[in-house]
Each structure stands twice: as C-alpha cells, then as structure tokens.
Design a protein around this motif. Structure first.
Motif, short mmCIF file in Angstrom:
data_model
loop_
_atom_site.label_atom_id
_atom_site.label_comp_id
_atom_site.label_asym_id
_atom_site.label_seq_id
_atom_site.Cartn_x
_atom_site.Cartn_y
_atom_site.Cartn_z
N PHE A 96 0.83 -1.21 0.00
CA PHE A 96 0.00 0.00 0.00
C PHE A 96 0.87 1.26 0.00
CE2 PHE A 96 -2.45 3.28 2.26
CZ PHE A 96 -3.58 3.34 1.45
N PHE A 97 1.97 1.22 0.73
CA PHE A 97 2.88 2.37 0.77
C PHE A 97 3.52 2.59 -0.60
CE2 PHE A 97 7.01 4.35 1.50
CZ PHE A 97 6.66 5.42 2.32
N LYS A 98 3.82 1.51 -1.30
CA LYS A 98 4.43 1.63 -2.62
C LYS A 98 3.44 2.18 -3.63
CE LYS A 98 6.99 -1.08 -6.04
NZ LYS A 98 7.52 -2.44 -6.38
N GLU A 99 2.18 1.79 -3.51
CA GLU A 99 1.17 2.27 -4.45
C GLU A 99 0.85 3.75 -4.24
OE1 GLU A 99 -2.13 -0.27 -3.84
OE2 GLU A 99 -1.25 -1.99 -4.92
N THR A 100 0.83 4.19 -3.00
CA THR A 100 0.46 5.58 -2.70
C THR A 100 1.66 6.50 -2.53
OG1 THR A 100 0.38 5.08 -0.33
CG2 THR A 100 -1.66 4.82 -1.59
N ASN A 101 2.88 5.93 -2.60
CA ASN A 101 4.11 6.71 -2.40
C ASN A 101 4.15 7.41 -1.04
OD1 ASN A 101 5.21 6.06 -4.94
ND2 ASN A 101 3.97 7.66 -5.92
N GLY A 102 3.42 6.87 -0.08
CA GLY A 102 3.45 7.41 1.27
C GLY A 102 2.61 8.64 1.49
N TYR A 103 1.73 8.99 0.51
CA TYR A 103 0.91 10.19 0.64
C TYR A 103 -0.47 9.90 1.22
CZ TYR A 103 4.41 12.58 -2.15
OH TYR A 103 5.59 13.12 -2.60
N ASP A 104 -0.78 8.66 1.49
CA ASP A 104 -2.08 8.31 2.04
C ASP A 104 -1.91 7.79 3.46
OD1 ASP A 104 -4.73 7.94 2.29
OD2 ASP A 104 -4.96 6.49 0.65
N TYR A 105 -3.00 7.86 4.23
CA TYR A 105 -2.96 7.43 5.63
C TYR A 105 -2.83 5.90 5.71
CZ TYR A 105 -4.61 6.24 10.30
OH TYR A 105 -4.72 5.70 11.55
N ILE A 106 -1.95 5.44 6.57
CA ILE A 106 -1.72 4.01 6.77
C ILE A 106 -2.07 3.67 8.22
CG2 ILE A 106 -0.03 2.14 6.73
CD1 ILE A 106 1.57 3.71 4.70
N ASP A 107 -2.99 2.75 8.39
CA ASP A 107 -3.40 2.32 9.72
C ASP A 107 -2.44 1.23 10.21
OD1 ASP A 107 -4.66 1.85 12.06
OD2 ASP A 107 -6.45 0.91 11.21
N LEU A 108 -1.68 1.55 11.24
CA LEU A 108 -0.69 0.62 11.77
C LEU A 108 -1.13 -0.02 13.09
CD1 LEU A 108 2.55 2.75 11.20
CD2 LEU A 108 1.63 0.95 9.74
N GLU A 109 -2.36 0.22 13.49
CA GLU A 109 -2.79 -0.29 14.80
C GLU A 109 -2.81 -1.82 14.83
OE1 GLU A 109 -6.45 0.27 18.00
OE2 GLU A 109 -6.47 1.33 16.08
N TYR A 110 -3.28 -2.44 13.75
CA TYR A 110 -3.34 -3.90 13.71
C TYR A 110 -1.94 -4.51 13.72
CZ TYR A 110 -4.48 -8.60 12.05
OH TYR A 110 -4.59 -9.96 11.92
N ALA A 111 -1.03 -3.90 12.97
CA ALA A 111 0.34 -4.40 12.92
C ALA A 111 1.03 -4.24 14.28
CB ALA A 111 1.14 -3.67 11.84
N VAL A 112 0.79 -3.12 14.94
CA VAL A 112 1.39 -2.91 16.26
C VAL A 112 0.83 -3.90 17.28
CG1 VAL A 112 1.58 -1.27 18.16
CG2 VAL A 112 1.91 -0.49 15.82
N SER A 113 -0.47 -4.19 17.18
CA SER A 113 -1.08 -5.16 18.10
C SER A 113 -0.48 -6.56 17.89
CB SER A 113 -2.59 -5.20 17.89
OG SER A 113 -3.16 -3.93 18.13
N LEU A 114 -0.29 -6.94 16.62
CA LEU A 114 0.33 -8.24 16.35
C LEU A 114 1.76 -8.30 16.87
CD1 LEU A 114 -0.92 -8.97 12.72
CD2 LEU A 114 -1.69 -10.05 14.83
N ASP A 115 2.49 -7.21 16.69
CA ASP A 115 3.87 -7.17 17.17
C ASP A 115 3.92 -7.27 18.69
OD1 ASP A 115 6.81 -6.52 16.46
OD2 ASP A 115 6.33 -5.04 18.00
#
Length: 317
Positions: A96-115
C-alpha cells in the motif's frame, strides 16, 4: 496512539502511547537457522509429550513440569501463527505504501497489536524455557535445594496466595473508590494495583495520599502497611524459612551419583575454559606422590652442608 478516558466522576483524561516496531522479518541467515532449530526442538518436545501421555495417561498431568512443557509448546506455536499474520500485514502495508508513495494514511494499529502479542508470547515461552533449564540443572546441590524448598512450600504458598489475594483485592477496591477523583495513580484499577504493589515494596509517596485526603489517606495507608506488609510478608517469610530448613536438613545426608557426575562435569568444563586451577593442584599432588628419592638428593646434601657449617661455627665460638 491517542486515547481518551471518560471516568466515572465525569472527568476526561487524555493518554498517548508510542509502540515502535520493525517491518523486517528474518533479516539474517542466523536468525532463520535458529528459528528452524527451535521449531525442530518444539516438534521433538511434542513427540515426547505424546509418548508420555500414552504411557502415563492421566498421571502425566499430576506433575507441574508437564504444564510448563505444554506452555512452551502452546506459546511457541501461537508465536509462529502471529508471526505469519504479522508477515502478511507487513507485506500489505509495504504494498500500500508503494502504491500511494506514502501520501495516504496508513493504519498501523493492527500491525502494532500483532507485534505486541508476538513479543508477549515469545517472552512467556522464554520464561518457561528458563524454568525448564533450572530443572535440567537440578543435580546441582544449590539448585536442588531451591527446587525442594518450593516443592515443600507449595501447599502453604497456595493457601497464602489465596488469603493475600483476597486482602489485596479488598484494599484495591478501597483505594480505587476513595481516590479515583483525587489521585492520578488511582485513575483506574490497573494503576491502583501498581501503586499498592509499590507500597508493599516500601516505595510510596505519603504526601500524595495526605493531599488526597487528610484523614482517610494516612489511615488506609497505615492499615495497608500493617496488614499487607508486616503481617502477610512475615507469614510469607516464615513459610519460606521453614521449607528451606526442611529441604536443607533433607539434603545434608544426600549426595547422589548424579550430583557427583554433575560436579565432575562442571570442574572439567572450568578446567577446559581455563578458569579453574584443579589441573595444577592435581599435577602437584601427583608429583608429590611419585617424587623419587634421587630427585631429592641434591636438596638433602645442601641441608647436610648447612647443618655442618652451623655446627662448626658453634664450636669455634
């Protein structure tokens, strides 16, 4: 992560959390090899447990160490499952970051919870693994004394834990209801429990309790110290001391072959890595044992000449 807490007293508390995590998964070859070796060890443990259950049936679960083994296996396979989910989520975030080039909001809550879950299960598996390692070293006299002390005190400690739990929960509710709107450390049950544990360790702020309530603060604090610290901790130390005395007396006349073998292996290992002088002492003893008279002849001659010279000097005087 920003969190808003609407308390029962009508106040609002704002909290922020920062949970750093890494997207890298198995960045080196050594990590991959160690993970594969660990999984092979877990599979071997599962086979051993299955064979033990078939052989011992329900008696297998009468031993405390069986639950530790099962806990290690459950935590390990759960960590592997969470690791797979985290890997998929990391790939999705990267795509998703590659497709949007980092200009769109990325929800990291699920990834942080898994970590965070992965770290928790790995920590628990590591903790249980170290306990199992202590059992493997039970042939050492001190470790055996520690294990037998806990085994002898297990029933008394269970009863004490039940009693202390009831008392602690009672004081937890008391402090929480009295100081929920007056002290930040009593804003929720979790923080109140931490504050009470710190009081048990004699780490507290008396001025904060006095500012919260000039009468009830010192009163409940004194009551908690008298009951939880002076009485309960004294009972706990008494249980441990009696069990330690029993285990020590039981081990005084015991020196098994396993302990002798373990001590011999440890001494050989210390000699091998160069932190023990047993080899030099053993060589000295061997030299004294096989010391031939011809080797001592020059020293004897020197002693004779010294004695004759002393006699000659005394006669001339």
């Amino acid at each position: 992560k920003l969190q808003t807490d609407f308390q029962s007293t009508g106040s609002i508390r704002f909290q922020s959390y920062i949970n750093p995590f890494s997207f890298q998964m198995m960045s080196t070859l050594s990590e991959l090899l160690c993970s594969i070796a660990y999984l092979m060890f877990i599979i071997y443990m599962m086979i051993e447990i299955i064979q033990s259950i078939r052989r011992m049936k329900i008696k297998y679960f009468h031993d405390v160490w069986s639950y530790i083994n099962m806990g290690i296996i459950i935590c390990s396979w759960t960590s592997l499952l969470i690791f797979g989910l985290k890997y998929q989520e990391s790939k999705a975030i990267g795509k998703f970051f590659k497709e949007t080039n980092g200009y769109d909001y990325i929800d990291l809550e699920y990834a942080v919870s898994l970590d965070q879950l992965l770290k928790n299960f790995l920590s628990l598996a590591l903790f249980l693994g170290w306990i199992k390692f202590v059992r493997l070293c039970r042939f050492n006299r001190r470790i055996s004394l520690f294990i037998q002390t806990l085994q002898h005190a297990s029933r008394a400690l269970w009863s004490f834990s039940l009693m202390f739990g009831v008392i602690f929960i009672a004081f937890l509710c008391l402090f929480y209801l009295l100081f929920i709107s007056k002290l930040s450390t009593c804003a929720d049950l979790y923080r109140t429990a931490i504050m009470l544990y710190e009081m048990v360790l004699m780490n507290f702020d008396a001025h904060e309790l006095i500012n919260g309530s000039s009468f009830l603060g010192p009163f409940v604090f004194t009551l908690f110290i008298l009951i939880a610290v002076f009485i309960c901790l004294s009972m706990f130390l008494t249980i441990i001391n009696e069990s330690f005395r029993y285990a020590r007396d039981n081990l005084k006349s015991q020196r098994t072959e396993d302990e002798i073998i373990f001590t011999f292996m440890m001494k050989r290992f210390q000699c091998w890595i160069g932190i023990s002088n047993d080899s030099h002492e053993r060589d000295g003893m061997m030299r004294e044992k096989y010391y031939t008279p011809t080797d001592a002849f020059p020293n004897k001659v020197d002693q004779l000449l010294t004695a004759l010279d002393r006699i000659y000097t005394n006669q001339r005087q």
